[in-house]
Write an enzyme that holds these catalytic residues in place. Structure first.
Site, PDB file in Angstrom:
ATOM      1  N   GLU A 265       0.850  -1.188   0.000  1.00 32.15           N
ATOM      2  CA  GLU A 265       0.000   0.000   0.000  1.00 32.15           C
ATOM      3  C   GLU A 265       0.889   1.241   0.000  1.00 32.15           C
ATOM      4  O   GLU A 265       1.891   1.286   0.698  1.00 32.15           O
ATOM      5  CB  GLU A 265      -0.893   0.075   1.253  1.00 32.15           C
ATOM      6  CG  GLU A 265      -1.970  -0.970   1.378  1.00 32.15           C
ATOM      7  CD  GLU A 265      -2.788  -0.791   2.659  1.00 32.15           C
ATOM      8  OE1 GLU A 265      -2.656   0.279   3.322  1.00 32.15           O
ATOM      9  OE2 GLU A 265      -3.550  -1.705   3.007  1.00 32.15           O
ATOM     10  N   GLU A 321     -13.857   5.241   0.641  1.00 32.41           N
ATOM     11  CA  GLU A 321     -14.736   4.262   1.292  1.00 32.41           C
ATOM     12  C   GLU A 321     -15.388   4.894   2.530  1.00 32.41           C
ATOM     13  O   GLU A 321     -14.716   5.138   3.524  1.00 32.41           O
ATOM     14  CB  GLU A 321     -13.941   3.014   1.675  1.00 32.41           C
ATOM     15  CG  GLU A 321     -13.331   2.295   0.480  1.00 32.41           C
ATOM     16  CD  GLU A 321     -12.324   1.240   0.894  1.00 32.41           C
ATOM     17  OE1 GLU A 321     -12.752   0.221   1.478  1.00 32.41           O
ATOM     18  OE2 GLU A 321     -11.117   1.436   0.645  1.00 32.41           O
ATOM     19  N   LYS A 324     -15.185   3.246   6.384  1.00 33.35           N
ATOM     20  CA  LYS A 324     -13.945   2.917   7.084  1.00 33.35           C
ATOM     21  C   LYS A 324     -13.902   3.652   8.419  1.00 33.35           C
ATOM     22  O   LYS A 324     -14.215   4.835   8.492  1.00 33.35           O
ATOM     23  CB  LYS A 324     -12.725   3.321   6.248  1.00 33.35           C
ATOM     24  CG  LYS A 324     -12.461   2.423   5.057  1.00 33.35           C
ATOM     25  CD  LYS A 324     -11.022   2.538   4.582  1.00 33.35           C
ATOM     26  CE  LYS A 324     -10.070   1.904   5.578  1.00 33.35           C
ATOM     27  NZ  LYS A 324      -8.669   1.948   5.120  1.00 33.35           N
ATOM     28  N   GLU A 330      -8.979   8.300   6.607  1.00 28.36           N
ATOM     29  CA  GLU A 330      -9.185   6.887   6.292  1.00 28.36           C
ATOM     30  C   GLU A 330     -10.247   6.690   5.209  1.00 28.36           C
ATOM     31  O   GLU A 330     -10.225   5.699   4.490  1.00 28.36           O
ATOM     32  CB  GLU A 330      -9.585   6.118   7.553  1.00 28.36           C
ATOM     33  CG  GLU A 330      -8.475   5.969   8.569  1.00 28.36           C
ATOM     34  CD  GLU A 330      -7.313   5.152   8.030  1.00 28.36           C
ATOM     35  OE1 GLU A 330      -7.541   4.018   7.580  1.00 28.36           O
ATOM     36  OE2 GLU A 330      -6.176   5.669   8.045  1.00 28.36           O
TER      37      GLU A 330
END
Length: 465
Positions: A265, A321, A324, A330
């Site tokens: 990542e 998203e 999350k 995040e």
């Protein structure tokens, strides 16, 4: 007619060339923690539009794997964290997992990486740490038994597996995991010719110390800012290389200098909470475009300690998203909005020069720490039942956090979960922020510079200087 030896040499040469070319291509992480994301078939089309060479998913979702059938996209799947302990103790369970989630798709899906858990060594041990490497061994044995030979087994680690990372030559794994876990893991990775998968986020290093770390140095934008390691005399021009080489030196210190590093990542948040510095579309585009340019460069650049070494990679993440947990960043690492539109232009193949991107980037408005009052309120669109749970928790922390929202008190009305939670969140944060309290509440809260006080009800606030 070519001799067999010559033919074998040419095959090996072509294999090395194709492997190097594939290594120099960038993939993306496909997370699914959102209630508004496209279906897998649409997501695969979007991966293709980004020219992603590979994709990593955080499970072995059959629907996603079916959508990836007969594509050229290399795929990484994952054994869930909660299965590691049991798999480490049972070859039968490992065999069954591979039989169920890998074997049926292998012929039509280019599954090339199988990751056992995700950042297992980041959090305190809950009985999983010492099961990690045995589970990796069992999964490898299961793949071998099913004749699935092209899949590399590994596990992603955060950079906090390091006890020391500065200067890079002093890279050292944490003393609690170095000998009992990291050494046997590296032995396994070396023996199976796999990779050390690591999540590298210059953003978090910079955001934690923006006064001493130059933003351009973190974004690959520095023109005259360098750092020279006093031990090796290697010169660094960006924080990304420093981090990777610290990992390389830590592995070398344990006797494994040649294990390849794979970026599981990396990325930069395109948004976040008001009190989170530098998370904006401008910086995210600059970082991700630059890291793609760096990783796809020909000839291969590598790092100062490993010049010319190809680095395979996944950017984080495909989508923003909205479910999350954690701080606002995040939920804002996506290359795409949930409707499929690009947050900023990017080509993961690295073939598009930056000057060809047509849309100008918005100005970066939060590269300096926010100064002023902030309140913590229930996030827009947050699940009401989760907000209620967070409200109950905040009120259980003492210090009369929720006294004003009790029946008959000055902040009781309007009598709604969202209103009561917003007061409780602000009250909790105001009291506990200096001792580590955050405005997060598992992702259902957000900070705001707008005073939510109403009538006689005055909300407590946090002042950032």
């Amino acid at each position: 007619m070519e001799t067999p030896v010559g033919a074998m040499f040419m095959f090996a040469l072509l294999f090395c060339i194709s492997s190097a070319e594939m290594a120099g291509k960038v993939g993306v992480n496909y997370g699914t923690l959102g209630n508004n994301l496209p279906v897998p078939s649409r997501s695969v089309e979007l991966l293709k539009s980004l020219k992603a060479a590979r994709v990593k998913i955080y499970d072995a979702n059959p629907k996603i794997l079916k959508a990836l059938r007969n594509t050229d996209i290399q795929v990484s799947i994952m054994v869930p964290n909660e299965l590691i302990a049991n798999i480490s103790k049972s070859q039968a369970l490992s065999d069954n997992w591979v039989q169920t989630y890998v074997a049926p798709f292998y012929a039509d899906v280019k599954i090339r990486y199988l990751l056992v858990g995700n950042e297992i060594l980041t959090n305190p041990d809950i009985g999983t740490w010492f099961n990690l490497v045995p589970a990796m061994r069992r999964i490898k044995s299961s793949l071998k038994a099913h004749r699935l030979h092209k899949i590399k087994v590994g596990t992603p680690s955060a950079t906090n597996v390091l006890e020391s990372s500065f200067p890079p030559s002093n890279g050292t794994f944490r003393s609690d995991i170095a000998a009992p876990i990291m050494k046997p893991m590296l032995q396994f990775l070396n023996r199976t010719k796999s990779f050390f998968f690591v999540d590298v986020y210059p953003y978090f290093s910079w955001a934690a110390d923006p006064k001493n770390i130059n933003l351009d140095y973190a974004l690959f934008e520095s023109k005259n800012i360098t750092y020279t390691d006093p031990v090796t005399n290697l010169t660094y021009t960006n924080l990304f290389d420093q981090t990777i080489d610290a990992i390389a030196f830590a592995m070398k210190r344990l006797g494994y200098p040649d294990v390849r590093i794979f970026i599981a990542e990396t990325g930069w948040p395109n948004g976040g909470d008001v009190d989170q510095i530098g998370c904006n579309i401008h910086n995210a585009a600059i970082y991700n475009r630059n890291v793609v340019k760096r990783l796809t460069a020909k000839p291969i650049i590598g790092t100062p300690a490993r010049p010319g070494w190809p680095i395979q990679s996944f950017l984080f993440a495909l989508y923003n998203e909205n479910q999350k947990p954690g701080p606002g960043t995040e939920r804002h690492f996506g290359l795409l909005y949930p409707n499929g539109s690009q947050i900023y232009e990017i080509d993961l193949s690295g073939e598009t020069p930056v000057w060809e991107y047509k849309k100008p980037l918005p100005e970066a408005t939060n590269n300096e720490p926010y100064k002023g009052k902030l309140w913590c309120v229930a996030a827009k669109g947050a699940n009401t039942s989760l907000v209620a749970t967070a409200l109950s928790w905040a009120c259980s922390q003492g210090n009369k956090t929720c006294d004003p929202i009790k029946p008959g008190k000055r902040c009781y009305k309007p009598n709604s979960v969202i209103w009561h939670a917003s007061y409780a969140f602000s009250s909790y944060w105001a009291q506990f922020q200096k001792t580590g309290g955050t405005c997060s509440f598992n992702g259902v809260a957000m900070s705001t510079p707008k005073d939510p006080s109403f009538g006689h009800c005055k909300f407590p606030s946090v002042r950032l200087a």
